[in-house]
Write an enzyme that holds these catalytic residues in place. Structure first.
Site, PDB file in Angstrom:
ATOM      1  N   GLU A  22     -12.198  -5.019  -4.732  1.00 13.06           N
ATOM      2  CA  GLU A  22     -12.734  -3.898  -4.283  1.00 13.06           C
ATOM      3  C   GLU A  22     -12.099  -2.706  -5.224  1.00 13.06           C
ATOM      4  OE1 GLU A  22     -12.118  -5.990  -1.790  1.00 13.06           O
ATOM      5  OE2 GLU A  22     -14.030  -6.499  -1.835  1.00 13.06           O
ATOM      6  N   TRP A  62     -11.950  -2.241  -8.336  1.00 14.57           N
ATOM      7  CA  TRP A  62     -12.440  -1.862  -9.501  1.00 14.57           C
ATOM      8  C   TRP A  62     -13.132  -0.685  -9.344  1.00 14.57           C
ATOM      9  CZ3 TRP A  62     -11.231  -4.691 -13.507  1.00 14.57           C
ATOM     10  CH2 TRP A  62     -10.669  -6.060 -13.698  1.00 14.57           C
ATOM     11  N   ASP A  81       0.930  -1.192   0.116  1.00 12.33           N
ATOM     12  CA  ASP A  81       0.091   0.087  -0.154  1.00 12.33           C
ATOM     13  C   ASP A  81       0.697   1.087  -0.112  1.00 12.33           C
ATOM     14  OD1 ASP A  81      -2.233   1.620   0.076  1.00 12.33           O
ATOM     15  OD2 ASP A  81      -2.920   1.219   2.222  1.00 12.33           O
ATOM     16  N   HIS A 122       2.480   2.941  -8.669  1.00 15.17           N
ATOM     17  CA  HIS A 122       2.399   1.607  -9.165  1.00 15.17           C
ATOM     18  C   HIS A 122       3.566   1.215  -9.904  1.00 15.17           C
ATOM     19  CE1 HIS A 122      -1.603   2.111  -7.493  1.00 15.17           C
ATOM     20  NE2 HIS A 122      -2.036   2.673  -8.521  1.00 15.17           N
ATOM     21  N   LEU A 166      11.441 -20.391  -4.715  1.00 15.80           N
ATOM     22  CA  LEU A 166      10.354 -19.562  -4.351  1.00 15.80           C
ATOM     23  C   LEU A 166       9.150 -19.832  -4.960  1.00 15.80           C
ATOM     24  CD1 LEU A 166       9.464 -17.183  -2.142  1.00 15.80           C
ATOM     25  CD2 LEU A 166      10.065 -15.686  -4.009  1.00 15.80           C
ATOM     26  N   GLY A 210       0.009   5.574  -4.474  1.00 15.06           N
ATOM     27  CA  GLY A 210      -0.414   6.714  -4.763  1.00 15.06           C
ATOM     28  C   GLY A 210       0.104   7.713  -4.020  1.00 15.06           C
ATOM     29  N   ARG A 262      -0.500   9.397  -9.656  1.00 10.75           N
ATOM     30  CA  ARG A 262      -0.583   8.328  -8.977  1.00 10.75           C
ATOM     31  C   ARG A 262      -0.013   6.910  -9.553  1.00 10.75           C
ATOM     32  NH1 ARG A 262      -3.997   7.290  -4.787  1.00 10.75           N
ATOM     33  NH2 ARG A 262      -4.325   5.107  -5.741  1.00 10.75           N
TER      34      ARG A 262
HETATM   35  C1  FPP Z   1      -2.030   0.117  -3.302  1.00 12.57           C
HETATM   36  O1  FPP Z   1      -1.467   1.351  -3.348  1.00 12.57           O
HETATM   37  C2  FPP Z   1      -1.521  -0.730  -4.361  1.00 12.57           C
HETATM   38  C3  FPP Z   1      -2.141  -1.119  -5.385  1.00 12.57           C
HETATM   39  C4  FPP Z   1      -3.532  -1.251  -5.612  1.00 12.57           C
HETATM   40  C5  FPP Z   1      -1.616  -1.756  -6.621  1.00 12.57           C
HETATM   41  C6  FPP Z   1      -0.233  -2.371  -6.245  1.00 12.57           C
HETATM   42  C7  FPP Z   1       0.170  -2.969  -7.700  1.00 12.57           C
HETATM   43  C8  FPP Z   1       1.665  -3.160  -8.033  1.00 12.57           C
HETATM   44  C9  FPP Z   1       2.657  -2.684  -6.937  1.00 12.57           C
HETATM   45  C10 FPP Z   1       2.080  -3.625  -9.230  1.00 12.57           C
HETATM   46  C11 FPP Z   1       2.374  -5.123  -9.170  1.00 12.57           C
HETATM   47  C12 FPP Z   1       2.505  -5.667 -10.288  1.00 12.57           C
HETATM   48  C13 FPP Z   1       2.472  -6.959 -10.368  1.00 12.57           C
HETATM   49  C14 FPP Z   1       2.714  -7.739 -11.935  1.00 12.57           C
HETATM   50  C15 FPP Z   1       2.222  -8.092  -9.589  1.00 12.57           C
HETATM   51  P1  FPP Z   1      -2.486   2.761  -3.235  1.00 12.57           P
HETATM   52  O2  FPP Z   1      -2.870   3.107  -4.869  1.00 12.57           O
HETATM   53  O3  FPP Z   1      -3.865   2.354  -2.742  1.00 12.57           O
HETATM   54  O4  FPP Z   1      -1.552   3.704  -2.518  1.00 12.57           O
HETATM   55  P2  FPP Z   1      -2.322   5.026  -1.577  1.00 12.57           P
HETATM   56  O5  FPP Z   1      -2.952   4.301  -0.463  1.00 12.57           O
HETATM   57  O6  FPP Z   1      -1.316   5.964  -1.391  1.00 12.57           O
HETATM   58  O7  FPP Z   1      -3.514   5.605  -2.561  1.00 12.57           O
END
Ligand code: FPP
Length: 258
Positions: A73, A75, A26, A43, A137, A29, A39
């Site tokens: 959730e 989506w 987490d 990612h 792994l 963003g 944001r």
């Molecule tokens: C949460 O941060 C993160 C996500 C919803 C996406 C996580 C995905 C990746 C790190 C890419 C992984 C790729 C593969 C192929 C597995 P947030 O957007 O909720 O951050 P915030 O809380 O600061 O808004």
């Protein structure tokens, strides 16, 4: 199907290095926002953290790493962010699959794939098939996954195969139908980004997992942060509902059954 011991019934083997680590990545963003970037750049940078953590787990001898990439959730996020994440998954799978293959990592994806488009579903399948025979792994990516979905889905699948179990089934009957049925339950759960909640991740399997929360945002999470989380885990006494004395007596004798 294999039946693994459940942490609510037996005391699993506890090693110094966690056998299974589960992570909620987490803070992507917020990491980007702090840098005046869109944001989605968070990612993108998050994939690099993930690569470093996979490497760290391999080096430390962790057997299973499971990460929450996209929840049922998620989506509900703005459409352009969802679209970006989908294309990031495709690109990352295409780019990383060969590396994982070289590194003897077995990739698997859990969650309901029916909502993903054909291209992403194909990439997932290709990457899984390419790495299926690897023995290092096991790296599991949870995508369109939810802990409640997992339990409901498992109950439905079990009852389809064994309708007579409807009023008598046990944890052991259900366990083989859960998404992570071939893995031990996570020893250590890590959530980055400062929030302290499980957010519908592996609800069944986290019953006796040690929880570790850090304010570090996922794109800033690196090997040193992983080591810190494991060091914290190593200070914990895992009692699985028993007293300290009972655990010492049981594990000392090597008797695991409750
Ligand atoms: C949460 O941060 C993160 C996500 C919803 C996406 C996580 C995905 C990746 C790190 C890419 C992984 C790729 C593969 C192929 C597995 P947030 O957007 O909720 O951050 P915030 O809380 O600061 O808004």
């Amino acid at each position: 199907m294999t039946k693994l011991p459940s942490s609510t019934r037996t005391i699993p083997e506890v090693a110094k290095v966690p056998r299974h680590i589960a992570i909620i990545m987490d803070g992507n963003g917020r990491w980007a926002k702090q840098r005046f970037m869109p944001r989605v750049m968070g990612h993108q940078r998050g994939v690099e953290s993930l690569r470093e953590v996979v490497k760290g787990c391999r080096e430390l001898g962790v057997e299973y790493l499971t990460v929450f990439a996209f929840s049922s959730e998620n989506w509900r996020r703005p459409a352009d962010e969802v679209t970006f994440l989908m294309s990031l998954f495709v690109k990352a799978l295409e780019r990383e699959a060969r590396r994982l293959q070289r590194e003897n990592v077995r990739l698997q994806i859990i969650g309901d794939r029916s909502r993903f488009d054909d291209k992403l579903r194909q990439c997932m399948l290709d990457a899984e098939q390419l790495t299926a025979a690897n023995t290092g792994l096991t790296f599991t990516v949870a995508a369109n996954y939810g802990g409640r979905w997992d339990v409901m889905h498992a109950v439905q699948a079990m009852l389809r195969e064994h309708p007579a179990l409807a009023s008598t089934f046990t944890e052991e009957d259900l366990q083989p139908y859960l998404s992570m049925s071939d893995a031990p339950e996570p020893d250590l759960f890590i959530r980055t980004g400062g929030e302290q909640r499980i957010s519908n991740f592996m609800l069944w399997q986290l019953a006796y997992t040690e929880l570790y929360f850090t304010d570090t945002l996922w794109p800033a999470f690196n090997r040193a942060e992983l080591d810190k989380a494991i060091a914290s885990y190593q200070t914990r006494e895992r009692r699985f509902g028993r007293t300290s004395e009972q655990v010492q007596e049981i594990t000392g004798k090597g008797v695991a059954d409750a």
